[in-house]
Structure formats: structure tokens, C-alpha cells
Design a protein around this motif. Structure first.
Motif, PDB file in Angstrom:
ATOM      1  N   ILE A 193       0.847  -1.181   0.000  1.00 62.39           N
ATOM      2  CA  ILE A 193       0.000   0.000   0.000  1.00 62.39           C
ATOM      3  C   ILE A 193       0.887   1.238   0.000  1.00 62.39           C
ATOM      4  O   ILE A 193       1.639   1.474   0.947  1.00 62.39           O
ATOM      5  N   GLU A 194       0.814   1.992  -1.059  1.00 63.37           N
ATOM      6  CA  GLU A 194       1.604   3.221  -1.186  1.00 63.37           C
ATOM      7  C   GLU A 194       0.879   4.387  -0.519  1.00 63.37           C
ATOM      8  O   GLU A 194      -0.348   4.446  -0.496  1.00 63.37           O
ATOM      9  N   ASP A 195       1.647   5.313   0.042  1.00 61.24           N
ATOM     10  CA  ASP A 195       1.123   6.534   0.661  1.00 61.24           C
ATOM     11  C   ASP A 195       0.216   6.268   1.859  1.00 61.24           C
ATOM     12  O   ASP A 195      -0.678   7.066   2.164  1.00 61.24           O
ATOM     13  N   ALA A 196       0.432   5.146   2.538  1.00 60.75           N
ATOM     14  CA  ALA A 196      -0.273   4.932   3.802  1.00 60.75           C
ATOM     15  C   ALA A 196       0.299   5.889   4.841  1.00 60.75           C
ATOM     16  O   ALA A 196       1.500   6.155   4.872  1.00 60.75           O
ATOM     17  N   ASN A 197      -0.566   6.428   5.686  1.00 62.02           N
ATOM     18  CA  ASN A 197      -0.136   7.376   6.712  1.00 62.02           C
ATOM     19  C   ASN A 197       0.276   6.625   7.975  1.00 62.02           C
ATOM     20  O   ASN A 197      -0.489   5.820   8.505  1.00 62.02           O
ATOM     21  N   ILE A 198       1.490   6.896   8.448  1.00 59.92           N
ATOM     22  CA  ILE A 198       2.000   6.293   9.679  1.00 59.92           C
ATOM     23  C   ILE A 198       2.199   7.417  10.693  1.00 59.92           C
ATOM     24  O   ILE A 198       3.011   8.322  10.471  1.00 59.92           O
ATOM     25  N   VAL A 199       1.441   7.385  11.768  1.00 54.58           N
ATOM     26  CA  VAL A 199       1.569   8.385  12.825  1.00 54.58           C
ATOM     27  C   VAL A 199       2.214   7.727  14.037  1.00 54.58           C
ATOM     28  O   VAL A 199       1.711   6.730  14.559  1.00 54.58           O
ATOM     29  N   LEU A 200       3.356   8.269  14.470  1.00 54.62           N
ATOM     30  CA  LEU A 200       4.114   7.727  15.592  1.00 54.62           C
ATOM     31  C   LEU A 200       3.873   8.588  16.824  1.00 54.62           C
ATOM     32  O   LEU A 200       4.149   9.792  16.819  1.00 54.62           O
TER      33      LEU A 200
END
Length: 844
Positions: free
Chosen positions: A115-122
Motif C-alpha cells: 500500500i503506497e502513501d499509507a499514513n503512519i503516525v508515531l
């Protein structure tokens, strides 16, 4: 002796082989070139950070090496490590302290694809996105709580452990129950315009690039660049799709049917171009959930596909100013407001003057000034505005409520006076056009496979003209109102990854009132008609991406209460990929329509907006019914695109009063049909920062009125040949577009001078539409530049020039008897002259 062609073949073969040996033994090459060659030879994809390989050069490995041998060679020659994932993806990273880095891959659980451009919030503060391989990495912290989200998938929360860059975690996202449209091709005609597998053209205004003469993503202006879509009179209130009239198109804004589509009586779209998120345009093969139209469907949705931050923008051009804001009230709700108003109340710009001259030529307002040339005075006021409001709220994890409101209004006031032979003549004219609409949507995701959506909507339209004359103290009032209420229930069932079903019910009640009132002499007429329609809808979709088959079929069963009449409307969409570059598409539909716009008299509503809405009575005003089928070939390879579509379309139940005749048929009331056979071709090529395209449309469009002496003749909206060409340059924040449009002239009817007594003329015509206007030709230019400050404020400057060459294009012609000279007068209407526009916008 070698022939020249054989010699050339051996010559190039020799140097090609020489280059292969040079690659094995030659000089050092850029590292990026080496891995590109490996990707091409072994069908793999490398994932890396650009800074990790910047400036790196070395002698490439031998071409005869296996993939593993090449990776070992590169490991030895560089300070890089290579992670081979199933001979498909290869991760490149610098040798470093791996204990300080966590990485991962995000895949779809349905098909295991990245999946491209998935948002990962840390830890709710650091946000990154995955690359085209679904890969991401970040530095470890004391707490490593990740939220992974992407449109179409359920958001996932995980706690990252002690994984390092050699042992990347794999994350699977569950698909969310929402019907995503498959894209057949991006960047058709311009960036931000794509073509979906279901045959629809889709415009994303926020990603919109530029088109000739257009500096804003105006939906109704942009769609006129699509082959088969024209406007005979340059008006967005008169868009003709494959020979149909404007009222035969269905315009929806967030589920609300819009009966007014143009500001400034058709020169500007009523839909704020800085608001819409998605605009879908169907020329054929539309979903069974779209009813009440026999031509195209324009479905405008301002519902964002992804969660967006708070933002604000404001802009101004030489016609209007607008503002837009979106504010998140909480994590689960937001409000969105837009407003636009004309600046003509304060200043008359060159753009406004050209628009005014175009709109009001050959109307009763300009006739007043032309017929009187003594002490003529005029005072005019014109303005328009539109505003929208959206409120969205998520309730829990399964429910969502959305409220949409829209208001549109145009207002014109003209006071004119003249003194002729000591007699003072004056008129006070008021023309108002407005449309209000509201829609309330409730959506519930029952589970990962079933969704229900319920819409309740209302649309109210009014067209009012009020004329007061000094002579005779006469008042003339004309009014046309529409009130439409609708309920839509839609269920979506995701059976598996390939097959889905939709079913639903729709109810629509439409009431239309026409009022005419005259004083001195007194006359009053008011007619109101109401129709209630029920529709049952069933639709299934099969999408096999592996075998490149997309099939969608549906049917709509309408029941009209007043006539106790059932109408069945099947729809079909089939797309088959012959190979990865060539697609065959078949579209077909049967549709019907119960309302239409007619013209009683050409001078109604001052001749400016002379059409009025009416509903069918199933006799003299039949229900319009259409059938259409099209077959197209779509080819895309190496930045070339070719789309060839052939179609046949027939619409029954049209009336002569709906077609705008200004010849011998103007006062004849009869019914018939029109039949169109045509071809649409689009050729496009992308070269670095350039995009150029050429389109051609052929139409053979004829009326059939069996009860009229000339039973068959060309359609008023026939443009037999239409060519369009454009070249667009986009680099970073600068865009410029130059284009031209050429079309053969529309049909017209000439008078038969051999049968007219010029001493006491009465108009006698030849056969209807026996000849054509002159060729229409126009060259347009537009350009935009955008820049951003250090604090994140964006500025955008745009300029456009319509009709650069200032060509005088004739768009209509008719004949009348002049009351001043008692002779036959030829009345011509022309398109816009050279018209500049300038815009400025600020966003943050």
C-alpha cells in the motif's frame, strides 16, 4: 551486397552489443543507473533513500551474474546492505546502528499487495508515509505506538517492538467497505483529470493542473474539453453532450439535483471550483442509481476521501471573490464553508464588460437602446453569489451523518429611458434566478462487507422576471419555480474481493409552477404540475484485476404514480483488458426523464434566460426516453494515450419547444426524436514536463418529426466536425497552457427570397437547417504560478486570455421583420471577444 536497411540493422546491432560488453568491463557508472539496469533485467524493485546513494559510482557487475551474485558484489563494493524479499522487492540501507531504527511494510490483507502513501503516525506527533513498495522507517523512541491508515482501509494501531532494519515488521490492513473507483488512466487532458474503468471522467480540483483559457478547476468549463461535450453558445447553462440539450443532463451536487448551473446567465459555473473534491462525468453507461436524465450525468461530491487538516483559502479574480474554510470541530466532526460573490457591484472590469456584451446582445434590453437613439439613458445593477455549508459527524466506529446546504442567486436590475418625439419612454426590468438545496445523509458500516446509506434531499429553483413600462403603465410578471424532494436508500454488499452488489430504492416528488401576469390589459395564468416517481434499483459489479475484466450491470425500475406507468432502464459497463496496454470498453444504457426546459417565446424573461422548466403530461409533453450504446478502444503505453469511441444514441419524446427553434418551427408544437451517430478520438502524449493532446469528434445528428412536412433534418445542436488541440507545460509551481478549438458551424435556416414580397415582407423559409454558420475557431491561453513562504502560506497567481486572436465567431443567426424599416433583418449573435482574466489566491 548489403542493402541499406540491412546495413543499418547490422550497424546498430554492433554498437548495441558493444555497449553490453562495455557495461561488463567499462568505466564506473552512477549507482542509480546500475540498479535501474538490474531492475529491468531481473524484474525487481529497489527501495532506498536518495541521500544514501547520492554521488555513488562504481564499475557495474557483469550482466551474466545472477541476481544474488550482483547483490553480493554491490555489498562488497559499497557501504550498503541489500535485503532481498522474494526476488521482488530489494531494500537498500546504509550500514549503521540498526538498533536505532524500526522499519516495516504495509500490505493489503485482501491481495497482499503493498500500500503506497499509507499514513503512519508515531506517538501522535510524527507522521510519515509509505513508498510505492509499502515501506517505511523511523527512529526508535521510548514508546513506539503506530497508527496506520489509508483511504479504503480500516485504521490499525500497533506497538512496535524491537524490530530492526534487517527484520522489518509486516502490517496487514483490512479493506474498509467503500466502493473505490478503479482508475484506467491518470492525467487525461490535464493533471487531476482521469478516466475510470467504468467509463467516467473524474476531475480532482485539488490536483487539477491547467487547461487553455482556464485558471481555476471549474467543473462545467473543464468538461467541455472532453470529446463529445460542447456548448453551442459558450455557456455552462447550455452544455450539449452528444447532441443533447442542457436540460437532458443530470447535475448533482452532494446528492442534490441542481436546476441552475450558471452564474452570469451561463458564463460561470455556480459550483465553487475551490470546494469540490471529486467530479464524475458520465457520457454513457452511468450507474442505475442515476435517474431523471436522457443524456450525461455530472456528479459533484465535496466529501473528502481522506482526513484533512484545518485549512483556509481566499481568492479574487476579475469577476468574483471567494473564501473557503474547513475546521475540525473534533476528531470525529468537521464543518466546511464556502462563499463567493461577484465584484461587479464595486467595479466594472474588462472581463465583466466582455461578459456583459456577450450575454445581453440581441435581447429586449439591448433592443431598447438600439431602437431609440435620442437622449437614451441606462442604469444597470448586476450581481451574484453562492454559498455552501457542510457538517460531518462520525458516531462511534460505524455511523456517519453529513449535512449539505447550498444557495445560489443571480440578480439583474436594468432601468432604461429615452425621449422620442417629446414622448418619454422608460422600462424597469428585474430578473432573478436562484437555487436552494439541502441534503442529509446517514451512512452505516454494519461490518466489513455491508454498508447502508440513506439520503433525504430538497432542491428549490426560481426564475422571476418583472418588467414595468412607463407607457401604458404596464407591469409584466413571469415566474418559473421548481420544488423537488427526494429519498434515496442504498445498500452495498461486498461479497468477495471480485464481486459486489448494490440495491436500493428512490422516491422523488417534483412540482413545477409557471406564472404569467400582465396589467393593462389584465391577464393572469398559473399552472402547477406535480409528479411522484418511485424506483427500485439493483446493480452488480465483477472486477477481476488478474484477468483484466471489469463488468457492471444494473437495472432501474421506475413507477410514475400519475400515469400508472412502469419504465425499465437497464445499464451496462464492460471493460476487458486485451493486454496490459489495450482495453476494449462497451457501454450501454436506457434512461428516461420526466422534466424538461422549453421556450414559449424568445423574448420571455427579456430573452436572457428564456427557458422554463415543465413536467411531462404523457401526451403533448411526452416522457423523454433514450437508448445509447458505445464501443471504444483505449491504448496506453510509453506515455502515449489513444482513445477511440464510436457511439449511437437516440432520444424519443422531445418537443419542438425544447429545441430553441427560431425559424418556421418556432411556433409549431409537435413531438419527435433525434438520432446521433458519432466518433470521438483523443490522442495524447506526455514528454517530460510537456503534455499535448489532439481530439476530434464527428457527429451525424438528425431530428425526426413525423407530423411535420419536413420529417427529417439536421439537429440544431449538430457540430459535424470538432477539433481541439492543446499543449501544456508544468514544472514545479509553474504551469502554462495554449490551445485551440475549431468546429464546423451549427445549422441554420435561410429565408426563401424567391417567395418573399419585399414591399410587404412576410418571412418564408427554406427547409429547416438547410445551411450552416461559418466555422468557429478560437485560441486560448492560461498560466499559473504558485509559491510558498517559510511559514506554510501558499500564494497562487493566474492569468488567462480567451480568444487571443480576437476572432469574431458567429454562434447563432436568425431572421425577423424590422418594425423600423419594414424589411427582413438578419440578427447575428457572436461569441466572446478577446477576454482577459487575472486571479490571485492565498491558502494556509
Amino acid at each position: 551486397m548489403l542493402l541499406p536497411k540491412q546495413f543499418h540493422f547490422l550497424f546498430f546491432t554492433f554498437f548495441y552489443v558493444l555497449s553490453i560488453f562495455a557495461q561488463d568491463k567499462g568505466k564506473a557508472m552512477p549507482f542509480s543507473k546500475i540498479i535501474h539496469d538490474i531492475e529491468q533485467q531481473h524484474q525487481v524493485s529497489f527501495n532506498y533513500l536518495q541521500e544514501d546513494i547520492a554521488g555513488l559510482e562504481l564499475i557495474p557487475p557483469k550482466r551474466s551474474f545472477s541476481l544474488d551474485q550482483k547483490l553480493r558484489y554491490l555489498t562488497q563494493k559499497t557501504n550498503l546492505s541489500f535485503e532481498n524479499l522474494g526476488n521482488q522487492f530489494i531494500n537498500i540501507y546504509k550500514n549503521k546502528d540498526e538498533s536505532q531504527t524500526i522499519c516495516g511494510y504495509v500490505f493489503s490483507s485482501a491481495d497482499k499487495k503493498p500500500i503506497e502513501d499509507a499514513n503512519i503516525v508515531l506517538n501522535n506527533k510524527i507522521q510519515i508515509t509509505t513508498d510505492f513498495n509499502g515501506y517505511f522507517e523511523f527512529k526508535k523512541e521510548t514508546k513506539n505506538i503506530l497508527f496506520i491508515s489509508h483511504v479504503g482501509f480500516v485504521t490499525k494501531k500497533i506497538t512496535a517492538g524491537s524490530q530492526d532494519s534487517k527484520n522489518c515488521t509486516q502490517i496487514l490492513l483490512e479493506p474498509e467497505v467503500t466502493e473505490l473507483k478503479e482508475i484506467k488512466a491518470n492525467a487525461i487532458l490535464a493533471s487531476g483529470i482521469s478516466k475510470n474503468t467504468d467509463g467516467a471522467f473524474e476531475i480532482k480540483p485539488k490536483k487539477f493542473g491547467i487547461l487553455p483559457g482556464l485558471i481555476e478547476p471549474d467543473a462545467l468549463q473543464a468538461m467541455q474539453q472532453i470529446p463529445g461535450v460542447n456548448s453551442i453558445d459558450e455557456s455552462v447553462s447550455s452544455i450539449n453532450v452528444r447532441g443533447g440539450t442542457h436540460d437532458q443532463n443530470l447535475f448533482l451536487w452532494n446528492g442534490i439535483r441542481m436546476y441552475q448551473t450558471g452564474h452570469f446567465f451561463g458564463l460561470i459555473s455556480v459550483f465553487n471550483p475551490n470546494l469540490a473534491h471529486t467530479i464524475s462525468i458520465y457520457k454513457n453507461g452511468s450507474s442505475a442509481f442515476f435517474g431523471e436524465s436522457v443524456s450525461s450525468v455530472v456528479d459533484i461530491s465535496s466529501n473528502p476521501e481522506t482526513v484533512e487538516k484545518n485549512n483556509f483559502s481566499a481568492g479574487i479574480n476579475m469577476i468574483n471573490a471567494d473564501i473557503y474554510t474547513k475546521y475540525n470541530l473534533s476528531k470525529k466532526s468537521f464543518i466546511e464553508i464556502s462563499a463567493r460573490k461577484s465584484i461587479t457591484d464595486f467595479v466594472e472590469t474588462p472581463t465583466y464588460k466582455e461578459y456583459f456584451n456577450k450575454v445581453f446582445q440581441n435581447t429586449t434590453i439591448t433592443d431598447f437602446s438600439q431602437n431609440q437613439n435620442v437622449d437614451y439613458k441606462s442604469d444597470k445593477k448586476f450581481g451574484f453569489y453562492d454559498a455552501t455549508l457542510k457538517y460531518a459527524l462520525k458516531i462511534g466506529s460505524k455511523d456517519q451523518i453529513i449535512l449539505d446546504l447550498i444557495t445560489i442567486k443571480d440578480n439583474l436590475e436594468v432601468f432604461q429611458s429615452a425621449t422620442v418625439y417629446d414622448i418619454k419612454k422608460s422600462e424597469n426590468n428585474i430578473l432573478r434566478q436562484q437555487n436552494y438545496g439541502g441534503n442529509l445523509t446517514w451512512k452505516r458500516n454494519w461490518n466489513n462487507h455491508n454498508t447502508t446509506k440513506v439520503n433525504v434531499s430538497n432542491s428549490s429553483y426560481e426564475l422571476l422576471a418583472n418588467q414595468t413600462t412607463a407607457i401604458g403603465n404596464q407591469v409584466v410578471i413571469q415566474e418559473n419555480t421548481v420544488n423537488s424532494n427526494g429519498i434515496n436508500i442504498e445498500n452495498f454488499h461486498n461479497i468477495n474481493s471480485r464481486f459486489s452488489l448494490r440495491n436500493g430504492y428512490q422516491f422523488n416528488e417534483i412540482g413545477i409552477t409557471n406564472l404569467e401576469q400582465v396589467t393593462n390589459p389584465d391577464f393572469y395564468r398559473k399552472v402547477k404540475d406535480v409528479l411522484k416517481t418511485h424506483a427500485l434499483i439493483f446493480e452488480g459489479k465483477y472486477n477481476d484485476t488478474l484477468n483484466r475484466i471489469y463488468f457492471k450491470a444494473g437495472t432501474r425500475l421506475n413507477y410514475i404514480e400519475k400515469f400508472k406507468k412502469y419504465i425499465l432502464e437497464p445499464r451496462l459497463q464492460l471493460d476487458y483488458g486485451i493486454n496490459k496496454n489495450l482495453n476494449l470498453e462497451l457501454l450501454g444504457e436506457l434512461k428516461s426523464q420526466n422534466s424538461q426546459q422549453i421556450i414559449d417565446l424568445q423574448k420571455d424573461y427579456f430573452g436572457i434566460e428564456k427557458r422554463r422548466w415543465i413536467v411531462s403530461n404523457n401526451t403533448s409533453i411526452p416522457i423523454q426516453r433514450s437508448r445509447q450504446i458505445s464501443l471504444s478502444l483505449f491504448y496506453k503505453k510509453n506515455d502515449w494515450l489513444l482513445d477511440i469511441e464510436n457511439f449511437y444514441k437516440k432520444v424519443n419524446g422531445i418537443t419542438t419547444s425544447s429545441q430553441g427553434f427560431q425559424n418556421q418551427l418556432e411556433f409549431i408544437r409537435t413531438t419527435g426524436d433525434y438520432e446521433v451517430l458519432g466518433t470521438e478520438i483523443l490522442v495524447q502524449k506526455k514528454m517530460n514536463h510537456f503534455l499535448t493532446w489532439l481530439s476530434y469528434t464527428y457527429n451525424n445528428n438528425n431530428y425526426h418529426f413525423s407530423n411535420y412536412e419536413f420529417s427529417s433534418f439536421p439537429n440544431n445542436f449538430e457540430l459535424t466536425h470538432t477539433f481541439s488541440w492543446a499543449v501544456i507545460y508544468e514544472k514545479r509551481n509553474f504551469k502554462i497552457a495554449l490551445g485551440t478549438k475549431w468546429s464546423s458551424g451549427r445549422p441554420k435556416t435561410s429565408p426563401d427570397l424567391s417567395r418573399i414580397d419585399l414591399s410587404d415582407p412576410v418571412l418564408v423559409y427554406n427547409e429547416p437547417n438547410n445551411t450552416n454558420l461559418h466555422i468557429f475557431s478560437q485560441v486560448n491561453l492560461s498560466s499559473t504560478y504558485k509559491w510558498e513562504t517559510a511559514n506554510g502560506i501558499q500564494y497562487k497567481l493566474g492569468i488567462s486570455i480567451l480568444n487571443i486572436l480576437n476572432r469574431k465567431n458567429e454562434i447563432s443567426e436568425y431572421y425577423r421583420i424590422s418594425s423600423l424599416t419594414n424589411s427582413i433583418e438578419e440578427v447575428e449573435t457572436f461569441s466572446l471577444q478577446r477576454t482577459p482574466n487575472l486571479s490571485f489566491r492565498i491558502s494556509f
